[in-house]
Design an enzyme around this catalytic site. Structure first.
Site, PDB file in Angstrom:
ATOM      1  N   GLY A  21       0.835  -1.208   0.000  1.00  0.00           N
ATOM      2  CA  GLY A  21       0.000   0.000   0.000  1.00  0.00           C
ATOM      3  C   GLY A  21       0.864   1.249   0.000  1.00  0.00           C
ATOM      4  CG  LEU A  52      -5.390   5.912  -8.109  1.00  0.00           C
ATOM      5  CD1 LEU A  52      -6.214   6.313  -9.325  1.00  0.00           C
ATOM      6  CD2 LEU A  52      -4.467   4.760  -8.474  1.00  0.00           C
ATOM      7  NE  ARG A 117       1.975  -2.042  11.987  1.00  0.00           N
ATOM      8  CZ  ARG A 117       1.147  -1.083  11.593  1.00  0.00           C
ATOM      9  NH1 ARG A 117      -0.086  -1.059  12.032  1.00  0.00           N
ATOM     10  NH2 ARG A 117       1.562  -0.160  10.758  1.00  0.00           N
ATOM     11  CB  CYS A 156       7.698  -5.973  24.050  1.00  0.00           C
ATOM     12  SG  CYS A 156       8.745  -7.425  23.945  1.00  0.00           S
ATOM     13  CB  CYS A 168     -27.002   2.451  27.408  1.00  0.00           C
ATOM     14  SG  CYS A 168     -25.628   2.980  28.413  1.00  0.00           S
TER      15      CYS A 168
HETATM   16 ZN   LIG Z   1       7.667  -9.328  23.096  1.00  0.00          ZN
END
Ligand SMILES: [Zn+2]
Lengths: 657, 323
Positions: A21, A52, A117, A156, A168
Site C-alpha cells: 500500500g 492513487l 502486525r 512487548c 446504551c
Molecule cells: Zn515481546
C-alpha cells in the site's frame, strides 16, 4: 555507505515485504533502486481510487487489480532484471508459515492493521528472522527494528485496544457525532441491509417493557408491494420519531441529560417534495447509484440541513431497494460504497439533530464511519527510506549492528524536537514478561466456567486478546478445539458442538484449577492458561465476562468510553470503533496538537497507515521520554568541540530547548 | 476561503490528504506552479511527491542526456538506453510524471538555468534547484528575490548517505497553531549568499558538521571549476587543505569538520536511493507547507546523515536583530 561495502549484502539478500500500500509502493521502489534483487511481496488488497494520490505505482486503469502484482510490474519497468515475487493473498494464509518466513534474511512490514502486525511479529519470532516494522499517520511516522532476543517485539508493549462504546450510549444516549455514526452504521444500516439473523440492538432501549422484539422486527421488514417512498417514511418515523418518544418515556434517563427531540418526516418534508424525485432510473451499474447525484447535491464538504438529510435518507433507501435489491440482506458497511456512505451520513445527521449534536459533512462522516487514515505520500516515502537503511544494517551482520547499537528506531515528527524532524532512538530491550517473545510463564483467566461457552473463550480470549489465527485448544491431553484445512468431518462436527458447550460441560471439563494449552500451529506459538472460576463479573468494567491476566494488555482509554458494547452475550457482536477525536481534526496542525510541541513532554505513539493514531497513554509517554533523554546523552559523545567564545546565556538557551 | 471548489474527481483522488491538510490547502496546491532543476534521484523523488499531491504545474529543467549514473537513483526512466535516445533527462522524466497524475501539467523548459532572466521566474511560486554550482545557486536565488511576488526558493543536494536542503521564503507570514489558538508569525529568511556568509564562529554551538563540510566541498568544486559532484577520492588531499585554510580564515578549530566526513562526501558523489527518498520527502512536505500556508516551515537548513540517522534543522541567519 552508499558504496560497494554493502552492495554484496544487498545483492545476496532475500527480502519479504508485507503490504503493497502506501508504505509498500515507496518501499518496493526504494529497495529496487538500492540494488535489492530478490523481493517477495504479499498484499491481499486491490487498488482503489483513493490510493492513487500516494501509491504512485498505481494508475486509474489499475483500479480493481491486485496491489502486489501491479506494484511488481510497475517496478520491473525501471528495474527489469531483478526478481519480484507477488502474492495476492492474506499474510495470515496458512501457506505463509514459519518455513516460508525462514527463507528470508529480513522481513519488512508496511501494514495497516494491528492483527496482521501481531501475526507477522509471531512468525518472525518463530522463524528468527529480523523484522523492520513501520507505520505512518499524516506527517508522523515510525520505523523500528525487531530482532528476537535483542530488541522488544511488536507485542512487548501494550497496544491500545480498538475503541468501543457502551451499548446504551449508542442506542439511547448519544452525546457525540461518532455515537450517531456508530448507530447509523452498525445498527440501522445493518438492520435494513445486512444479515437479518444478526443480533441487532437497534431497538434496545433503557426501558424494555414497551414492545416485544418480535413486533419491532416486523417494522423493518419491507412489505410486498409497499411503495418504497412509503417504506422509507415508515422507517424514518419509527427510528427518528417513535423510538425517541419511547426513550423519552423513561424519565429516569433524562433527569441529568438534555431530552432528545422526536423527528417525524411530515414535520421536515411536505408530502409533495419527496415525490418530485420519485422517478429514479433503474440502472444496472450499481456503483453509479447515488442519492446525492439524483438530488443534485454536489459538494461532499457541504453540511446538509435537516431537510436535505431527510431527502438523502429517503432517496438512498429507495435506491437500495430499486437498484440493489439483490444485495439486501448481505450488505455490510463499506466506506467505498457511495450510497452506503450517503445513507449513513444522512441517518447519523438526523439522529444528531434529535440529540442536538452538530451535523457533519459527508466527507467528514465518511472519515469517521470508514476509520479513514490521514495519509500523505511524503511521509510514506521518508518511512520507506528509513526502512531500507535499517534493513541494510540488519543484513550487514558482520558489523554486529546489534552490539554496536547501530540499529535504530526512528520517529518522523511534524514539529522538530531538539531541532530534529527525524529522531533516532535506541531500540528497546525485550520486555521480560512479554507473553509472546519471552519465557512462557502461564497466563491466568478468571471466568465463570458454568456460564461461559467455549465459543466465548475462543472469540474473546484466543482471537481478540491472544491474536491467534488458527488455534488449537487442549485441556491436558484432550483436544477440545482446532482449526485447520484437513480436518475430518466428524471432528469438525465435534468441535462445532464443543463451541456451544459451557466450559464445565465439555468432554474434558474445564473447571477452576485446570490448565488450558492454546497453540497456533501457523504462528508456532503456544500459551498456557491457568483457569480460575469466578461467579460474577461487573458488566461495565468487565464486559467480556472474563479477565485475562499476565499478558501485555491494552491500557484503558478514556473512562466514559471504555466499556465494550455487546453485553458479553455470546452472539451479540461488539461494535469496535476507534479514537474519533483525531478524525475530526482534518487540518494539519490540529493533528499535531496532541503529539508534540517543542519543550513539552512528548508523546510518541505508534502510527500506522490504516489505524488512526493510537490514543496516547502514560506508559508510552514515560518510556519515550526516558529514551529521548538517553539519546541526548549519546548526542554529547559525538558532539562538536565547544567553540571557545560561547557565552553562557546562549548555551543555557540551547539546553532549555 | 475564496476560489472555486474542488471537483468531484479531485475530492475522490485527494481524499486522504485533504483529511490531513484540508480543502483550502488542496485548492492552493492546485493553483501553484513549480520549477525544478537537476533531474537526479532526490529531485525525482520530490517531483513524484508534489505531482501526487496535486500541484497545478511542474516545469523541469535538465538538458543532460541520459547516462548510467543518471539512471542509478531514478525510477522515472526506462533502463533501456535505446528508448532514451535523443531525449534529455527532463523530457524522459516528464513522460513518466505525466502518467502519475493526469491532473498536473508537467512540462520541460530547455536551456541553461543560469541564462534565464528574472522575468522567467515570475511564472513560478516555487523554485527548487539541485545539481547546481555555488555561483548558480546564488544567481538563481537573487533572481527570485528581485521579483515583486514571493517565489519560494530551495536548493537540495545529496552525496553519499547525506543530504542538505536550503530554504529561502524571504518574508513569510503564517498563522502558527498553538495549544490555545493561533498566533500570527513572521519569519525573515536570509538569502543563500547571506546564510553562507554567516561567520562560522557565530554559528550555533552544535551546528551540524554536515553544514560546514558541504560548504568546503561546494567551495572546492567552485574553485576548481568542477561540475557539481565532479569529485573523487584523489581530490581528498586538496579538499583537506582547503578545509584547513577555511577553518583558519574563520578561526574555527579544524576538528569541527571531521576528515572522515569529507572523505565520505568526496567518494560518494553518487546519491544513495534511501536518502533521496528521505530528503525528497522532507522537501516535498516543506514545499507543500509553503504553498498551503499550513504548518511551521523549516528555517533555513535541513540535514540528514543516515550514519547517525538524525534529520536536523539548522537556522543559519545573520544573528543581528532585524530592523
Ligand atoms: Zn515481546
Amino acid at each position: 555507505m552508499a558504496s560497494l561495502q554493502h552492495s554484496q549484502a544487498i545483492k545476496g539478500a532475500k527480502v519479504l515485504m508485507v503490504g503493497a500500500g502506501g508504505i509498500g509502493c515507496e518501499l518496493l521502489k526504494t529497495l529496487a533502486l538500492s540494488g535489492f534483487q530478490d523481493i517477495h511481496i504479499i498484499d491481499m488488497d486491490t487498488i482503489e481510487v483513493s490510493n492513487l494520490n500516494r501509491q504512485f505505482l498505481f494508475r486509474q486503469s489499475h483500479v480493481g487489480q491486485s496491489k502486489a502484482k501491479v506494484a511488481r510490474d510497475a517496478v520491473l519497468r525501471f528495474r527489469p532484471h531483478i526478481s519480484i515475487t507477488p502474492y495476492h493473498a492474506n499474510a495470515k494464509d496458512s501457506n505463509f508459515n514459519v518455513d516460508f518466513f525462514k527463507q528470508f534474511n529480513v522481513v519488512l512490514n508496511g501494514l495497516d492493521n494491528l492483527d496482521a502486525r501481531r501475526h507477522v511479529n509471531r512468525l518472525c519470532l518463530a522463524a528468527e528472522v529480523p523484522l523492520v516494522e513501520s507505520g505512518t499517520t499524516g506527517f508522523l511516522g515510525q520505523v523500528t527494528v525487531q530482532v528476537k532476543g535483542k530488541t522488544e517485539c511488536y507485542e512487548c508493549q501494550p497496544k491500545p485496544a480498538p475503541k468501543t462504546y457502551p451499548v446504551c450510549t449508542i442506542t439511547s444516549t448519544p452525546s457525540k457525532f461518532v455515537h450517531c455514526i456508530v448507530w447509523a452504521k452498525e445498527l440501522l444500516f445493518a438492520k435494513l441491509f445486512g444479515d437479518k439473523n444478526q443480533v441487532n440492538d437497534l431497538n434496545v432501549r433503557s426501558n424494555d417493557a414497551f414492545s416485544s422484539s418480535e413486533n419491532t422486527n416486523d417494522v423493518f421488514e419491507w412489505r410486498d408491494d409497499e411503495d418504497f417512498e412509503h417504506y422509507g417514511r415508515r422507517i424514518y418515523d419509527h427510528v427518528f420519531g417513535y423510538n425517541i418518544e419511547l426513550a423519552l418515556s423513561d424519565e429516569e434517563t433524562w433527569k441529568k441529560r438534555n431530552k432528545p427531540r422526536p423527528i417525524y418526516v411530515r414535520d421536515v418534508l411536505p408530502d409533495q417534495m419527496t415525490q418530485q424525485n420519485g422517478n429514479v432510473d433503474i440502472t444496472d451499474d450499481l456503483s453509479s447509484a447515488s442519492a446525492m447525484a439524483s438530488l443534485g447535491l454536489k459538494n461532499p464538504q457541504d453540511i446538509w440541513c435537516l431537510m436535505e438529510n431527510t431527502r438523502v435518507f429517503l432517496e438512498a433507501l429507495k435506491l437500495f431497494f430499486t437498484n440493489r435489491k439483490k444485495e439486501i440482506g448481505n450488505l455490510s458497511f463499506d466506506k467505498d460504497d457511495q450510497l452506503a456512505v450517503e445513507f449513513v451520513t444522512a441517518a447519523a445527521n438526523i439522529r444528531a439533530a434529535s440529540f442536538n449534536i452538530p451535523s457533519h459533512s459527508l466527507f467528514e462522516a465518511k472519515g469517521i464511519a470508514g476509520n479513514i487514515v490521514h495519509a500523505v505520500a511524503t511521509t510514506n516515502a521518508i518511512v520507506a527510506g528509513l526502512i531500507v537503511i535499517e534493513a541494510i544494517k540488519v543484513l550487514k551482520k558482520d558489523n554486529d549492528c546489534y552490539r554496536e547499537k547501530l540499529m535504530r528506531m526512528t520517529y518522523c515528527l511534524e514539529h522538530p524536537s531538539k531541532k530534529m524532524l527525524l529522531m533516532p532512538v535506541e531500540p528497546f530491550e525485550p520486555n521480560k514478561s512479554c507473553f509472546v517473545c519471552s519465557s512462557q510463564t502461564p497466563l491466568s483467566l478468571e471466568i465463570n466456567t458454568h456460564r461461559s461457552k467455549l465459543r466465548d473463550f475462543v472469540e474473546k480470549i484466543v482471537k481478540a486478546k491472544l491474536g491467534m489465527n488458527s488455534p488449537l485448544i487442549m485441556c491436558g491431553s484432550a483436544l477440545l478445539y482446532e482449526v485447520g484445512d484437513d480436518l475430518e468431518e466428524d471432528m469438525i462436527a465435534n468441535y462445532t458442538a464443543n463451541l456451544e458447550k459451557v466450559l464445565s460441560e465439555l468432554p474434558s471439563p474445564v473447571i477452576g484449577g485446570k490448565m488450558l494449552t492454546v497453540e497456533d500451529l501457523q504462528q508456532e506459538f503456544t500459551c498456557n492458561i491457568y483457569i480460575k472460576h469466578r461467579e460474577e463479573f461487573d458488566e461495565e468494567k468487565e464486559p467480556d465476562g472474563m479477565v485475562l491476566s499476565g499478558w501485555t494488555q491494552a491500557l484503558p482509554e478514556k473512562k466514559d468510553d471504555k466499556t465494550s458494547i455487546g453485553n458479553g452475550a455470546s452472539t451479540s457482536k461488539s461494535l469496535p470503533t476507534e479514537p474519533m477525536d483525531a478524525q475530526k481534526d482534518i487540518e494539519v496542525k490540529e493533528i499535531s496538537d496532541g503529539t508534540a510541541s517543542p519543550g513539552k513532554k512528548r508523546k510518541l505513539p505508534e502510527f500506522s497507515e490504516g489505524c488512526t493514531l493510537d490514543q496516547s497513554n502514560e506508559a508510552d509517554e514515560t518510556r519515550n521520554d526516558k529514551k529521548i533523554q538517553k539519546l541526548d546523552d549519546d548526542d554529547d559523545d559525538d558532539d562538536l568541540v565547544m567553540l571557545d567564545h560561547w557565552g553562557k546565556d546562549t548555551s543555557k538557551k540551547q539546553r532549555l530547548q | 476561503m475564496d476560489g472555486e471548489e474542488l471537483t468531484e474527481q479531485e475530492t475522490a483522488l485527494y481524499d486522504r490528504q485533504i483529511r490531513v491538510w484540508g480543502a483550502d490547502a488542496q485548492r492552493r496546491l492546485s493553483k501553484s506552479h513549480i520549477l525544478v532543476h537537476g533531474m537526479k534521484g532526490t529531485i525525482t523523488e520530490f517531483c513524484k511527491n508534489i505531482v501526487l499531491a496535486g500541484v497545478g504545474s511542474l516545469t523541469l529543467v535538465d538538458d543532460r542526456a541520459v547516462t548510467e549514473e543518471a539512471l542509478s537513483a531514478n525510477f522515472l526512466m526506462p533502463p533501456d538506453e535505446n528508448a532514451c535516445s535523443g531525449k534529455t533527462l527532463a523530457e524522459l522524466c516528464r513522460d513518466s510524471l505525466n502518467e502519475f497524475n493526469p491532473m498536473v501539467r508537467v512540462s520541460v523548459e530547455k536551456g541553461d538555468l543560469a541564462s534565464f532572466g528574472v522575468e522567467f521566474f515570475d511564472k513560478f511560486d516555487v523554485v527548487v534547484i539541485s545539481f547546481c554550482s555555488l555561483a548558480t545557486k546564488k544567481l538563481i536565488n537573487e533572481r527570485c528575490r528581485k521579483l515583486s511576488k514571493r517565489v519560494s526558493f530551495y536548493t537540495v543536494d545529496c552525496r553519499d548517505c547525506c543530504g542538505e536542503i536550503f530554504v529561502d521564503l524571504q518574508k513569510y507570514n503564517y498563522a502558527k497553531k498553538r495549544q490555545d489558538g493561533t498566533t500570527e508569525c513572521e519569519l525573515q529568511y536570509p538569502s543563500f549568499q547571506e546564510a553562507i556568509s554567516v561567520p562560522w564562529r557565530s554559528l550555533p554551538r552544535k551546528v551540524s558538521k554536515l553544514y560546514l563540510a558541504m560548504r568546503v566541498i561546494e567551495r572546492f568544486e567552485e574553485d576548481e571549476g568542477r561540475k557539481p559532484g565532479e569529485i573523487c577520492i584523489e581530490d581528498l588531499p586538496a579538499v583537506l587543505k582547503l578545509k584547513k585554510e577555511l577553518c583558519e580564515a574563520q578561526s574555527l578549530n579544524e576538528s569541527h569538520i571531521p576528515n572522515a566526513l569529507l572523505e565520505r562526501l568526496v567518494m560518494g558523489a553518487r546519491e544513495f536511493p534511501p536518502v533521496c527518498a528521505i530528503i525528497g520527502g522532507i522537501l516535498g512536505q516543506e514545499v507543500i507547507k509553503a504553498i498551503s500556508g499550513k504548518g511551521d516551515p523549516l528555517k533555513n537548513f535541513f540535514f540528514f546523515d543516515s550514519v547517525d540517522g538524525k534529520g536536523i534543522i539548522e537556522d543559519i541567519s545573520d544573528p543581528r536583530p532585524k530592523g
